[in-house]
Design a protein around this motif. Structure first.
Motif, PDB file in Angstrom:
ATOM      1  N   GLY A 119       0.803  -1.194   0.000  1.00 53.81           N
ATOM      2  CA  GLY A 119       0.000   0.000   0.000  1.00 53.81           C
ATOM      3  C   GLY A 119       0.851   1.267   0.000  1.00 53.81           C
ATOM      4  N   LEU A 120       1.909   1.253   0.807  1.00 52.13           N
ATOM      5  CA  LEU A 120       2.784   2.427   0.868  1.00 52.13           C
ATOM      6  C   LEU A 120       3.515   2.633  -0.455  1.00 52.13           C
ATOM      7  CD1 LEU A 120       4.207   1.936   4.459  1.00 52.13           C
ATOM      8  CD2 LEU A 120       2.480   3.596   3.725  1.00 52.13           C
ATOM      9  N   ALA A 121       3.929   1.530  -1.083  1.00 51.09           N
ATOM     10  CA  ALA A 121       4.599   1.641  -2.385  1.00 51.09           C
ATOM     11  C   ALA A 121       3.635   2.204  -3.431  1.00 51.09           C
ATOM     12  CB  ALA A 121       5.136   0.274  -2.821  1.00 51.09           C
ATOM     13  N   LEU A 122       2.359   1.839  -3.360  1.00 52.10           N
ATOM     14  CA  LEU A 122       1.359   2.376  -4.283  1.00 52.10           C
ATOM     15  C   LEU A 122       1.190   3.876  -4.086  1.00 52.10           C
ATOM     16  CD1 LEU A 122      -0.925   2.234  -6.360  1.00 52.10           C
ATOM     17  CD2 LEU A 122      -2.449   1.575  -4.497  1.00 52.10           C
ATOM     18  N   ILE A 123       1.129   4.313  -2.843  1.00 52.19           N
ATOM     19  CA  ILE A 123       0.993   5.749  -2.575  1.00 52.19           C
ATOM     20  C   ILE A 123       2.177   6.511  -3.149  1.00 52.19           C
ATOM     21  CG2 ILE A 123       1.029   7.497  -0.743  1.00 52.19           C
ATOM     22  CD1 ILE A 123      -0.777   5.593   0.877  1.00 52.19           C
ATOM     23  N   GLU A 124       3.384   5.996  -2.959  1.00 50.89           N
ATOM     24  CA  GLU A 124       4.583   6.666  -3.498  1.00 50.89           C
ATOM     25  C   GLU A 124       4.569   6.692  -5.023  1.00 50.89           C
ATOM     26  OE1 GLU A 124       6.776   8.533  -1.818  1.00 50.89           O
ATOM     27  OE2 GLU A 124       5.407   8.107  -0.154  1.00 50.89           O
ATOM     28  N   ALA A 125       4.173   5.577  -5.651  1.00 52.05           N
ATOM     29  CA  ALA A 125       4.103   5.534  -7.120  1.00 52.05           C
ATOM     30  C   ALA A 125       3.058   6.519  -7.634  1.00 52.05           C
ATOM     31  CB  ALA A 125       3.777   4.115  -7.585  1.00 52.05           C
ATOM     32  N   TYR A 126       1.945   6.620  -6.944  1.00 59.05           N
ATOM     33  CA  TYR A 126       0.882   7.545  -7.346  1.00 59.05           C
ATOM     34  C   TYR A 126       1.353   8.993  -7.212  1.00 59.05           C
ATOM     35  CZ  TYR A 126      -3.566   9.990  -7.409  1.00 59.05           C
ATOM     36  OH  TYR A 126      -4.585  10.860  -7.713  1.00 59.05           O
ATOM     37  N   LYS A 127       2.000   9.319  -6.084  1.00 60.23           N
ATOM     38  CA  LYS A 127       2.496  10.686  -5.882  1.00 60.23           C
ATOM     39  C   LYS A 127       3.522  11.049  -6.954  1.00 60.23           C
ATOM     40  CE  LYS A 127       3.779  10.801  -1.509  1.00 60.23           C
ATOM     41  NZ  LYS A 127       3.996  11.015  -0.061  1.00 60.23           N
ATOM     42  N   LYS A 128       4.397  10.114  -7.289  1.00 61.38           N
ATOM     43  CA  LYS A 128       5.411  10.363  -8.319  1.00 61.38           C
ATOM     44  C   LYS A 128       4.750  10.613  -9.674  1.00 61.38           C
ATOM     45  CE  LYS A 128       9.478   8.439 -10.512  1.00 61.38           C
ATOM     46  NZ  LYS A 128      10.338   7.302 -10.720  1.00 61.38           N
ATOM     47  N   ALA A 129       3.758   9.797 -10.026  1.00 62.02           N
ATOM     48  CA  ALA A 129       3.063   9.979 -11.307  1.00 62.02           C
ATOM     49  C   ALA A 129       2.356  11.326 -11.347  1.00 62.02           C
ATOM     50  CB  ALA A 129       2.066   8.837 -11.525  1.00 62.02           C
ATOM     51  N   GLN A 130       1.720  11.713 -10.265  1.00 63.40           N
ATOM     52  CA  GLN A 130       1.029  13.003 -10.200  1.00 63.40           C
ATOM     53  C   GLN A 130       2.026  14.153 -10.339  1.00 63.40           C
ATOM     54  OE1 GLN A 130      -2.132  11.973 -10.851  1.00 63.40           O
ATOM     55  NE2 GLN A 130      -2.761  13.640  -9.558  1.00 63.40           N
ATOM     56  N   ALA A 131       3.161  14.056  -9.644  1.00 65.78           N
ATOM     57  CA  ALA A 131       4.172  15.117  -9.700  1.00 65.78           C
ATOM     58  C   ALA A 131       4.738  15.275 -11.108  1.00 65.78           C
ATOM     59  CB  ALA A 131       5.295  14.823  -8.701  1.00 65.78           C
ATOM     60  N   GLU A 132       4.792  14.179 -11.848  1.00 63.31           N
ATOM     61  CA  GLU A 132       5.305  14.218 -13.215  1.00 63.31           C
ATOM     62  C   GLU A 132       4.220  14.554 -14.233  1.00 63.31           C
ATOM     63  OE1 GLU A 132       7.140  10.385 -13.646  1.00 63.31           O
ATOM     64  OE2 GLU A 132       8.828  10.919 -12.360  1.00 63.31           O
ATOM     65  N   PRO A 174       8.194  -0.715  -7.433  1.00 65.40           N
ATOM     66  CA  PRO A 174       9.472  -1.352  -7.096  1.00 65.40           C
ATOM     67  C   PRO A 174       9.333  -2.869  -7.276  1.00 65.40           C
ATOM     68  CG  PRO A 174       8.838   0.234  -5.399  1.00 65.40           C
ATOM     69  CD  PRO A 174       7.655   0.067  -6.312  1.00 65.40           C
ATOM     70  N   PRO A 175      10.377  -3.546  -7.745  1.00 60.84           N
ATOM     71  CA  PRO A 175      10.296  -4.998  -7.964  1.00 60.84           C
ATOM     72  C   PRO A 175       9.749  -5.736  -6.745  1.00 60.84           C
ATOM     73  CG  PRO A 175      12.373  -4.157  -8.790  1.00 60.84           C
ATOM     74  CD  PRO A 175      11.697  -3.020  -8.059  1.00 60.84           C
ATOM     75  N   GLY A 176       8.742  -6.549  -6.991  1.00 66.44           N
ATOM     76  CA  GLY A 176       8.146  -7.349  -5.921  1.00 66.44           C
ATOM     77  C   GLY A 176       7.098  -6.639  -5.083  1.00 66.44           C
ATOM     78  N   GLU A 177       6.884  -5.339  -5.293  1.00 71.64           N
ATOM     79  CA  GLU A 177       5.946  -4.595  -4.465  1.00 71.64           C
ATOM     80  C   GLU A 177       4.674  -4.196  -5.194  1.00 71.64           C
ATOM     81  OE1 GLU A 177       7.615  -1.442  -2.122  1.00 71.64           O
ATOM     82  OE2 GLU A 177       9.437  -2.565  -1.738  1.00 71.64           O
ATOM     83  N   GLY A 178       4.547  -4.589  -6.445  1.00 73.51           N
ATOM     84  CA  GLY A 178       3.361  -4.237  -7.212  1.00 73.51           C
ATOM     85  C   GLY A 178       2.235  -5.243  -7.026  1.00 73.51           C
ATOM     86  N   THR A 179       1.245  -5.144  -7.883  1.00 72.21           N
ATOM     87  CA  THR A 179       0.108  -6.057  -7.830  1.00 72.21           C
ATOM     88  C   THR A 179       0.586  -7.499  -7.934  1.00 72.21           C
ATOM     89  OG1 THR A 179      -1.251  -4.378  -8.908  1.00 72.21           O
ATOM     90  CG2 THR A 179      -2.115  -6.616  -8.894  1.00 72.21           C
ATOM     91  N   ALA A 180       0.112  -8.334  -7.035  1.00 72.06           N
ATOM     92  CA  ALA A 180       0.460  -9.764  -6.998  1.00 72.06           C
ATOM     93  C   ALA A 180       1.969  -9.991  -6.918  1.00 72.06           C
ATOM     94  CB  ALA A 180      -0.135 -10.497  -8.200  1.00 72.06           C
ATOM     95  N   GLY A 181       2.699  -9.054  -6.301  1.00 68.88           N
ATOM     96  CA  GLY A 181       4.139  -9.199  -6.140  1.00 68.88           C
ATOM     97  C   GLY A 181       4.934  -8.913  -7.392  1.00 68.88           C
ATOM     98  N   GLY A 182       4.316  -8.207  -8.336  1.00 71.56           N
ATOM     99  CA  GLY A 182       4.996  -7.897  -9.595  1.00 71.56           C
ATOM    100  C   GLY A 182       5.726  -6.572  -9.556  1.00 71.56           C
ATOM    101  N   ASP A 183       6.000  -6.021 -10.754  1.00 69.07           N
ATOM    102  CA  ASP A 183       6.749  -4.775 -10.842  1.00 69.07           C
ATOM    103  C   ASP A 183       5.882  -3.611 -11.327  1.00 69.07           C
ATOM    104  OD1 ASP A 183       6.389  -5.512 -13.460  1.00 69.07           O
ATOM    105  OD2 ASP A 183       8.497  -5.319 -14.026  1.00 69.07           O
ATOM    106  N   LYS A 184       4.545  -3.760 -11.234  1.00 71.41           N
ATOM    107  CA  LYS A 184       3.650  -2.656 -11.577  1.00 71.41           C
ATOM    108  C   LYS A 184       2.361  -2.782 -10.774  1.00 71.41           C
ATOM    109  CE  LYS A 184       3.826  -4.206 -15.803  1.00 71.41           C
ATOM    110  NZ  LYS A 184       3.769  -4.773 -17.084  1.00 71.41           N
ATOM    111  N   PHE A 185       1.697  -1.647 -10.625  1.00 70.27           N
ATOM    112  CA  PHE A 185       0.372  -1.622 -10.004  1.00 70.27           C
ATOM    113  C   PHE A 185      -0.633  -1.560 -11.135  1.00 70.27           C
ATOM    114  CE2 PHE A 185       3.059   0.381  -6.754  1.00 70.27           C
ATOM    115  CZ  PHE A 185       2.778  -0.467  -5.701  1.00 70.27           C
ATOM    116  N   PHE A 186      -1.491  -2.563 -11.206  1.00 74.76           N
ATOM    117  CA  PHE A 186      -2.491  -2.595 -12.256  1.00 74.76           C
ATOM    118  C   PHE A 186      -3.670  -1.712 -11.891  1.00 74.76           C
ATOM    119  CE2 PHE A 186      -0.912  -7.121 -12.815  1.00 74.76           C
ATOM    120  CZ  PHE A 186      -0.147  -6.813 -13.914  1.00 74.76           C
TER     121      PHE A 186
END
Length: 113
Positions: free
Chosen positions: A1-14, A25-37
């Motif tokens: 969840g925390l990794a998702l918040i950071e990825a979302y904030k980064k996308a918004q800032a960009e 980050p590797p292993g922290e995405g959806t189902a342990g992958g490298d992206k949040f679906f």
């Protein structure tokens, strides 16, 4: 969840919207992958994670909706998972009702007010 918040904030800032999957980050995405679906057909139908040779239905572990603590007399709230299963969860407790995650959501929300 925390990794998702950071990825979302980064996308918004960009200046990106969440109209595609977000890098994780590797292993922290959806189902342990490298992206949040983002939610789409494949996420709703075909996410399994192999654990010790057994496919585990990830739908039972992805919270879709949840109450923020403080809504009810008892500390906690309802969590509804991707498969539609509701569960009462005490606060503080396990994800998504951890103090760290709720605090991060509150901080994210405060940034938009």
């Amino acid at each position: 969840g925390l990794a998702l918040i950071e990825a979302y904030k980064k996308a918004q800032a960009e200046g990106h919207s969440w109209d595609a999957n977000l890098p994780a980050p590797p292993g922290e995405g959806t189902a342990g992958g490298d992206k949040f679906f983002r939610i789409h057909y494949y996420v709703c139908n075909d996410i399994y994670q192999e654990v010790a040779g057994v496919k585990k239905d990830i739908h039972l572990f992805i919270p879709m909706y949840f109450d923020r603590p403080g809504k009810y007399e008892k500390p906690g709230g309802w969590v509804t998972y991707l498969n539609g299963t509701p569960e009462w969860m005490d606060y503080p407790g396990r994800f998504p009702m951890t103090e760290k995650f709720i605090k991060a959501l509150d901080e994210l929300e405060a940034g938009y007010q």
